[in-house]
Design an enzyme around this catalytic site. Structure first.
Site, PDB file in Angstrom:
ATOM      1  N   HIS A 134      -3.466 -46.212  28.490  1.00 25.44           N
ATOM      2  CA  HIS A 134      -4.406 -46.860  27.567  1.00 25.44           C
ATOM      3  C   HIS A 134      -5.762 -46.929  28.274  1.00 25.44           C
ATOM      4  O   HIS A 134      -5.821 -46.983  29.503  1.00 25.44           O
ATOM      5  CB  HIS A 134      -3.863 -48.275  27.312  1.00 25.44           C
ATOM      6  CG  HIS A 134      -4.618 -49.097  26.321  1.00 25.44           C
ATOM      7  ND1 HIS A 134      -5.775 -49.764  26.637  1.00 25.44           N
ATOM      8  CD2 HIS A 134      -4.369 -49.387  25.021  1.00 25.44           C
ATOM      9  CE1 HIS A 134      -6.203 -50.432  25.571  1.00 25.44           C
ATOM     10  NE2 HIS A 134      -5.365 -50.218  24.573  1.00 25.44           N
ATOM     11  N   ASP A 211       0.647 -51.791  34.042  1.00 25.55           N
ATOM     12  CA  ASP A 211       0.160 -52.248  32.747  1.00 25.55           C
ATOM     13  C   ASP A 211       1.399 -52.496  31.894  1.00 25.55           C
ATOM     14  O   ASP A 211       2.004 -51.562  31.369  1.00 25.55           O
ATOM     15  CB  ASP A 211      -0.744 -51.161  32.139  1.00 25.55           C
ATOM     16  CG  ASP A 211      -1.150 -51.482  30.710  1.00 25.55           C
ATOM     17  OD1 ASP A 211      -0.664 -52.489  30.167  1.00 25.55           O
ATOM     18  OD2 ASP A 211      -1.934 -50.708  30.145  1.00 25.55           O
ATOM     19  N   GLN A 214       2.845 -53.219  26.777  1.00 31.28           N
ATOM     20  CA  GLN A 214       3.777 -52.790  25.720  1.00 31.28           C
ATOM     21  C   GLN A 214       5.236 -52.954  26.117  1.00 31.28           C
ATOM     22  O   GLN A 214       6.123 -52.648  25.333  1.00 31.28           O
ATOM     23  CB  GLN A 214       3.503 -51.339  25.319  1.00 31.28           C
ATOM     24  CG  GLN A 214       2.151 -51.110  24.682  1.00 31.28           C
ATOM     25  CD  GLN A 214       1.969 -51.816  23.344  1.00 31.28           C
ATOM     26  OE1 GLN A 214       2.928 -52.304  22.736  1.00 31.28           O
ATOM     27  NE2 GLN A 214       0.731 -51.889  22.885  1.00 31.28           N
ATOM     28  N   LYS A 237       0.863 -59.986  22.347  1.00 30.18           N
ATOM     29  CA  LYS A 237       1.879 -58.975  21.994  1.00 30.18           C
ATOM     30  C   LYS A 237       3.282 -59.555  22.168  1.00 30.18           C
ATOM     31  O   LYS A 237       4.263 -58.936  21.788  1.00 30.18           O
ATOM     32  CB  LYS A 237       1.704 -57.727  22.857  1.00 30.18           C
ATOM     33  CG  LYS A 237       0.338 -57.058  22.632  1.00 30.18           C
ATOM     34  CD  LYS A 237       0.295 -55.654  23.129  1.00 30.18           C
ATOM     35  CE  LYS A 237      -1.098 -55.175  23.450  1.00 30.18           C
ATOM     36  NZ  LYS A 237      -1.839 -54.661  22.307  1.00 30.18           N
ATOM     37  N   CYS A 375      -6.663 -46.259  21.370  1.00 31.09           N
ATOM     38  CA  CYS A 375      -7.290 -46.544  22.673  1.00 31.09           C
ATOM     39  C   CYS A 375      -6.601 -45.730  23.768  1.00 31.09           C
ATOM     40  O   CYS A 375      -6.422 -46.211  24.898  1.00 31.09           O
ATOM     41  CB  CYS A 375      -7.260 -48.028  23.023  1.00 31.09           C
ATOM     42  SG  CYS A 375      -8.054 -49.052  21.806  1.00 31.09           S
TER      43      CYS A 375
END
Ligand code: C6P
Length: 417
Positions: A134, A211, A214, A237, A375
């Site tokens: 991302h 990261d 997600q 999220k 993104c």
């Protein structure tokens, strides 16, 4: 318990109809149709428990924290401390000193780049990322590399959207100073073999920034089992509020890093001549934090724990397989991202229809998906497309909603045939 056993158990334990009642927004109608919310990778919906925690804070004990002895302030401070410990347990960090509250995954990654990165990366050094990232896990490293005359090295993805592990390993060298890698791709859903990647990096004594934006809503995260050096994620999220996120960092690394921002709460003492900094985690939390957000995130974690992360993963896995099989059967529709290990995301393109038009037709059917480059423009470039339509799942989604998506895509095809 094996995945299959969890799955079998899930049907008994994950009562999705009941769970859906916890999410008031799922009763909304859009253009006169029942809302089918399949944009969970962008942001997830909030259960009553989270909304109520925010209302309760603002109604009964709204006050600044760490700054006063009055009852409201001590209550708010205690609620934030409790939430930090909930995060610690949720990701299995060793100490609450390792849990830094930030605005979201983006700020967490920037924090590492601007502190650890600026201190440890110099001319000729390499920061290693993957082709799946991302923009939040590309641009901060690009900015750092530009400033330090370092090199941003990228391990490309294959046609399925997989980062080849051997190529990742080969890209590591004595020049690598940092690896920054997503746990799960937001554009394709690929789950990276993170533990293996971290082990490989550690053989070169290279710290790894993950990261986790997600991954956190879909699978049990154990930062110690992964041996992650840093792990960043966003509360919104994870069924929590926007504006709050977490940067986990190993204590020794965080202690060696200079502060990110200066201001209140991150100091121990200030004179015009010299400032001494506060202990962890406050050293990295300048200014009044998002108190309501922290409390709401704690409530979201309680909620997810009550549902059960193993049951969530198993249910979502089954739903993703159902959706993948159904979309694969549609002529003229191509799934982008076919990694063997995926979580929650299906990106696709429809012949003769621009993704934005697909999104608009689906919206008229009450179906919320994301369209665009997500993104993650380099991912789109890799597949030589400008954009995809992306359906992303959460544990409150149902097979009926996938059926509605399929009917919606058929309608798109009729429209553009
Ligand atoms: N992806 C999506 O629709 P923030 O904006 O800080 O909460 O999260 C940034 C971020 C970082 N990494 C990954 C893998 C992400 O997916 C995101 C956010 C959203 O895919 C909004 S662009």
């Amino acid at each position: 318990m094996s995945a299959a056993e969890v799955l079998r158990d899930t049907h008994a334990t994950l009562d999705v109809a009941r769970i859906r009642e916890d999410f008031p927004i799922l009763r909304e109608r859009v253009h006169g149709k029942p809302l089918v919310y399949l944009d969970n990778a962008a942001t997830s919906q909030k259960p009553h428990a989270v909304i109520d925690a925010l209302v309760d804070y603002y109604t009964h004990y709204n006050a600044n924290i760490h700054r006063a002895v009055h009852l409201l302030s001590t209550r708010a401070t205690a609620a934030c401390d409790t939430a930090r410990d909930k995060v610690r347990r949720f990701i299995n960090a060793a100490s609450t000193d390792e849990v830094i509250f930030v605005r979201g995954a983006t700020e967490g990654i920037n924090l590492v780049a601007q502190t650890h990165g600026r201190r440890n990366i110099g001319p000729g050094d390499e920061v290693l990322i993957s082709g799946l990232e991302h923009h939040s896990n590309i641009v901060p490293w690009q900015m750092l590399c530009d400033e330090k005359q370092a090199r941003l090295r990228v391990v490309s993805i294959d046609d399925r959207g997989v980062v080849p592990l051997n190529e990742f390993e080969e890209a590591l060298s004595e020049r690598t100073r940092l690896v920054a890698i997503s746990h799960v791709s937001n554009a394709l859903g690929t789950v990276n073999p993170l533990a293996d990647m971290i082990q490989m990096a550690h053989r070169w004594n290279v710290p790894v920034v993950v990261d986790g934006a997600q991954a956190i809503p879909h699978m049990r995260i154990d930062v110690r089992a992964l041996d992650a050096d840093f792990y960043a994620f966003s509360g919104h999220k994870l069924f929590g509020p926007t504006g709050i996120g977490v940067l986990y960092g190993k204590k020794a690394l965080l202690e060696a890093m200079p502060p990110y921002q200066g201001g209140g709460d991150m100091i121990r003492s200030v004179t015009f001549e010299k400032t001494t900094y506060n202990d962890l985690p406050y050293k990295f939390e300048a200014g009044t934090p998002d108190i309501a957000g922290i409390i709401g995130l704690g409530a979201a974690i309680d909620y997810v724990n009550d549902v059960g992360m193993e049951a969530i993963s198993a249910y979502e896995h089954e739903l993703l397989e159902y959706a993948t099989a159904a979309i694969s059967q549609l002529k003229g529709v191509r799934i982008i991202g076919t990694a063997p290990n995926k979580a929650s995301v299906i990106s696709f393109v429809v012949d003769n229809a621009h993704p934005h038009d697909v999104g608009t037709v689906l919206d008229r059917e009450g179906i919320a998906v994301r369209t665009g480059h997500h993104c993650a423009q380099p991912v789109m470039d890799r597949f030589e497309i400008a954009a995809t339509t992306r359906a992303s799942l959460a544990f409150y989604n149902t097979r009926e909603e996938i059926d509605a998506l399929i009917a919606g895509i058929r309608r798109v095809q009729e429209f553009f045939s």
